[in-house]
Write a protein that holds these residues in place. Structure first.
Motif, short mmCIF file in Angstrom:
data_model
loop_
_atom_site.label_atom_id
_atom_site.label_comp_id
_atom_site.label_asym_id
_atom_site.label_seq_id
_atom_site.Cartn_x
_atom_site.Cartn_y
_atom_site.Cartn_z
N LYS A 134 0.87 -1.17 0.00
CA LYS A 134 0.00 0.00 0.00
C LYS A 134 0.91 1.22 0.00
O LYS A 134 1.79 1.35 0.85
N VAL A 135 0.74 2.09 -1.00
CA VAL A 135 1.60 3.27 -1.11
C VAL A 135 0.78 4.54 -1.01
O VAL A 135 -0.41 4.55 -1.31
N LYS A 136 1.43 5.59 -0.58
CA LYS A 136 0.80 6.90 -0.45
C LYS A 136 0.32 7.36 -1.83
O LYS A 136 1.06 7.28 -2.81
N GLY A 137 -0.91 7.82 -1.91
CA GLY A 137 -1.44 8.32 -3.17
C GLY A 137 -2.21 7.29 -3.97
O GLY A 137 -2.65 7.56 -5.07
N ALA A 138 -2.38 6.08 -3.42
CA ALA A 138 -3.11 5.02 -4.12
C ALA A 138 -4.08 4.36 -3.15
O ALA A 138 -3.78 4.20 -1.97
N ARG A 139 -5.24 3.95 -3.65
CA ARG A 139 -6.24 3.31 -2.80
C ARG A 139 -5.88 1.87 -2.48
O ARG A 139 -6.08 1.40 -1.38
N ASP A 140 -5.43 1.16 -3.49
CA ASP A 140 -5.15 -0.26 -3.35
C ASP A 140 -3.66 -0.52 -3.24
O ASP A 140 -2.84 0.35 -3.50
N ARG A 141 -3.34 -1.77 -2.90
CA ARG A 141 -1.94 -2.16 -2.91
C ARG A 141 -1.47 -2.20 -4.36
O ARG A 141 -2.22 -2.53 -5.26
N ARG A 142 -0.20 -1.89 -4.55
CA ARG A 142 0.37 -1.86 -5.90
C ARG A 142 1.64 -2.68 -5.94
O ARG A 142 2.27 -2.94 -4.92
N LEU A 143 2.03 -3.05 -7.16
CA LEU A 143 3.29 -3.74 -7.37
C LEU A 143 4.39 -2.69 -7.41
O LEU A 143 4.39 -1.80 -8.26
#
Length: 167
Positions: A134-143
């Motif tokens: 989970k990264v800042k600026g995104a709703r979902d977990r990302r690769l």
């Protein structure tokens, strides 16, 4: 390498003219002079990757072909940063399509140990390895695909059926 005063595109043009392989992570942006038109701009200012041997780079710097091209230093080790092919090729593959949903981070902005190491098993990113996070600026977990000590990029969500957890 670092390029001073946002001259990464000028450095890229010179390196291309000399036949030296290089890469600048870019993103699509609206042209401020021509509203509505999309142009490619550097995603991270002052950063360019140059594919050369250390002796070739020394020669290039001695010739002062590009005086504003500087080594990136690892502050912890006090040494020049050299990115291995095993990290660079996946990073280029992950960023070369200039997807607008890419998020770039400095290494200290992310805690990769909180994520899950995965390998993509199908789709356009097949074979890529990274961290689901989970990264800042995104709703979902990302690769997240990263180059140690230099940069990390978070790609749009990859469907869970297309990834395999790496232990």
């Amino acid at each position: 390498m670092r390029v001073t005063y946002r001259r990464e595109l000028a450095a890229e043009a010179i390196l291309n003219k000399l036949g030296i392989e290089n890469y600048i992570p870019k993103k699509l942006s609206t042209d401020p002079r021509n509203k509505g038109k999309k142009i490619l701009v550097p995603a991270i200012h002052n950063l360019i990757f140059v594919y050369m041997t250390p002796s070739g780079m020394r020669q290039l710097k001695e010739d002062m072909t590009i005086p504003y091209l500087q080594y990136m230093m690892d502050k912890r080790a006090g040494a020049k940063i050299i990115v291995p092919d095993s990290q660079m090729r996946p990073f280029i593959a992950a960023t070369a399509d200039y997807e607008e949903t890419l998020l770039y981070f400095q290494p200290e902005e992310l805690n990769l140990s909180k994520g899950t190491r995965v390998r993509v098993t199908a789709g356009p990113l097949e074979g890529q390895e990274g961290v689901f996070l989970k990264v800042k600026g995104a709703r979902d977990r990302r690769l997240v695909i990263h180059i140690e000590g230099v940069i990390a990029v978070a790609r749009a969500l990859v469907h869970p059926e297309l990834v395999q957890v790496i232990r």
